[in-house]
Design a protein around this motif. Structure first.
Motif, PDB file in Angstrom:
ATOM      1  N   UNK A  38       0.840  -1.194   0.000  1.00  0.00           N
ATOM      2  CA  UNK A  38       0.000   0.000   0.000  1.00  0.00           C
ATOM      3  C   UNK A  38       0.875   1.243   0.000  1.00  0.00           C
ATOM      4  N   UNK A  39       0.420   2.266  -0.726  1.00  0.00           N
ATOM      5  CA  UNK A  39       1.051   3.591  -0.695  1.00  0.00           C
ATOM      6  C   UNK A  39       0.021   4.581  -0.149  1.00  0.00           C
ATOM      7  N   UNK A  40       0.488   5.441   0.767  1.00  0.00           N
ATOM      8  CA  UNK A  40      -0.375   6.418   1.422  1.00  0.00           C
ATOM      9  C   UNK A  40       0.191   7.817   1.205  1.00  0.00           C
ATOM     10  N   UNK A  41      -0.654   8.762   0.798  1.00  0.00           N
ATOM     11  CA  UNK A  41      -0.251  10.149   0.626  1.00  0.00           C
ATOM     12  C   UNK A  41      -0.826  11.032   1.720  1.00  0.00           C
ATOM     13  N   UNK A  75      -2.407  -1.403  -3.307  1.00  0.00           N
ATOM     14  CA  UNK A  75      -3.468  -0.669  -2.637  1.00  0.00           C
ATOM     15  C   UNK A  75      -3.038   0.788  -2.586  1.00  0.00           C
ATOM     16  N   UNK A  76      -3.922   1.670  -2.942  1.00  0.00           N
ATOM     17  CA  UNK A  76      -3.559   3.079  -3.040  1.00  0.00           C
ATOM     18  C   UNK A  76      -4.529   3.939  -2.234  1.00  0.00           C
ATOM     19  N   UNK A  77      -3.956   4.636  -1.257  1.00  0.00           N
ATOM     20  CA  UNK A  77      -4.674   5.707  -0.558  1.00  0.00           C
ATOM     21  C   UNK A  77      -3.867   6.964  -0.851  1.00  0.00           C
ATOM     22  N   UNK A  78      -4.115   7.594  -1.989  1.00  0.00           N
ATOM     23  CA  UNK A  78      -3.178   8.579  -2.531  1.00  0.00           C
ATOM     24  C   UNK A  78      -3.160   9.921  -1.817  1.00  0.00           C
ATOM     25  N   UNK A  79      -3.914  10.072  -0.745  1.00  0.00           N
ATOM     26  CA  UNK A  79      -4.068  11.367  -0.072  1.00  0.00           C
ATOM     27  C   UNK A  79      -5.515  11.789  -0.155  1.00  0.00           C
ATOM     28  N   UNK A  93     -11.032  11.271   0.976  1.00  0.00           N
ATOM     29  CA  UNK A  93      -9.966  10.298   0.762  1.00  0.00           C
ATOM     30  C   UNK A  93     -10.510   9.122  -0.041  1.00  0.00           C
ATOM     31  N   UNK A  94      -9.684   8.598  -0.925  1.00  0.00           N
ATOM     32  CA  UNK A  94     -10.045   7.445  -1.745  1.00  0.00           C
ATOM     33  C   UNK A  94      -9.264   6.225  -1.294  1.00  0.00           C
TER      34      UNK A  94
END
Length: 287
Positions: A38-41, A75-79, A93-94
């Motif tokens: 997962x990447x989180x912004x 998994x992407x929670x890009x901000x 948030x998405x």
């Protein structure tokens, strides 16, 4: 599988559309950390902090983010971004899965009033399950100043709270204490990712279920790669962190009815505080 790789992007961005830069950073993450899941912004990193840039969801911005998630199998929670819905604007948030599907959207429940002008509060909680890993919850920045938000997510089963933030003010150190407290009293991981440079003071922090700091970033650009163990959360909830307190069980078993949450509850102390408004010069005078 209980281990899950999370990478936080504490980036130095401009107050504008940053999609291209963020996409490049995500591709670097996929190359440097092939074990990442997962990447989180950070908060308002996608299109900046001007409500004039609000976009509709679903729409072209969301479509591109879904493509990025799918292309990088993450998994992407890009901000977050400002979402336009009719006459209202939300801070949203998405959550996008590796197949490029939007799993959930979360609208910030407590906009930072009176500063976050023209933003409507959300009223729906957001938890989602990652198959064979566990349950995650979402909150945004000022939400964590209200302990009911994180407690509700934990009550709904969240073992990890993902928390995009945009803080550039002197209260960042207070927020670090609040993040630790939220993790400890709810026995969960708390992943708090802030912006840096013009859009934040950095100091992103990842906290474990005993309130322990796993990593605290500095104030400049930093890519924060950690591996979470959700079985550790379950162990702490069952036996207590280091064999000590079991607060979720105590909360579950205690029968007290808290006065602020009773129907039609009134507080003269809170009512006497006056309206929620921007402080002016006269309000700072003493005597």
């Amino acid at each position: 599988m209980s281990h899950f790789g999370v990478v936080g992007l504490q980036l130095i961005l401009e107050n504008k559309n940053n999609l291209e830069t963020i996409e490049q950073e995500i591709r670097k993450v996929r190359s440097l950390f092939p074990w990442a899941d997962m990447v989180v912004g950070s908060e308002l990193n996608l299109l900046g902090s001007n409500t004039d840039n609000a976009c509709e969801l679903p729409g072209e911005v969301e479509k591109r983010l879904c493509q990025i998630a799918q292309e990088n199998a993450l998994w992407l929670m890009p901000g977050t971004l400002f979402e336009k819905s009719g006459s209202k604007v939300y801070n949203t948030a998405l959550v996008i899965n590796p197949d490029g599907e939007v799993v959930t959207r979360y609208r910030k429940m407590f906009p930072f009033q009176p500063y976050e002008k023209g933003v409507t509060e959300g009223d729906q909680w957001a938890v989602f399950d990652i198959p064979d890993v566990g349950r995650f919850g979402v909150s945004i920045c000022y939400d964590m100043w209200f302990p009911e938000t994180t407690r509700t997510l934990a009550w709904m089963g969240a073992e990890v709270i993902i928390h995009p933030t945009l803080t550039g003010t002197i209260d960042r150190n207070v927020e670090l204490a609040i993040a630790r407290s939220n993790a400890a009293i709810n026995q969960c991981y708390f992943v708090d990712i802030n912006g840096a440079g013009n859009l934040g003071t950095g100091q992103s922090v990842i906290i474990g279920p005993g309130g322990e700091v796993i990593h605290q970033a500095g104030r400049s650009r930093e890519i924060i790669a950690v591996e979470l163990d959700l079985n550790h959360v379950r162990h702490c909830r069952e036996r207590g962190w280091q064999g000590l307190g079991q607060p979720l069980k105590s909360f579950r078993d205690n029968q007290v009815e808290f006065p602020p949450y009773q129907p039609s509850a009134l507080s003269p102390a809170l009512n006497d505080l006056g309206p929620l408004a921007m402080p002016d010069a006269s309000s700072s005078q003493v005597g």
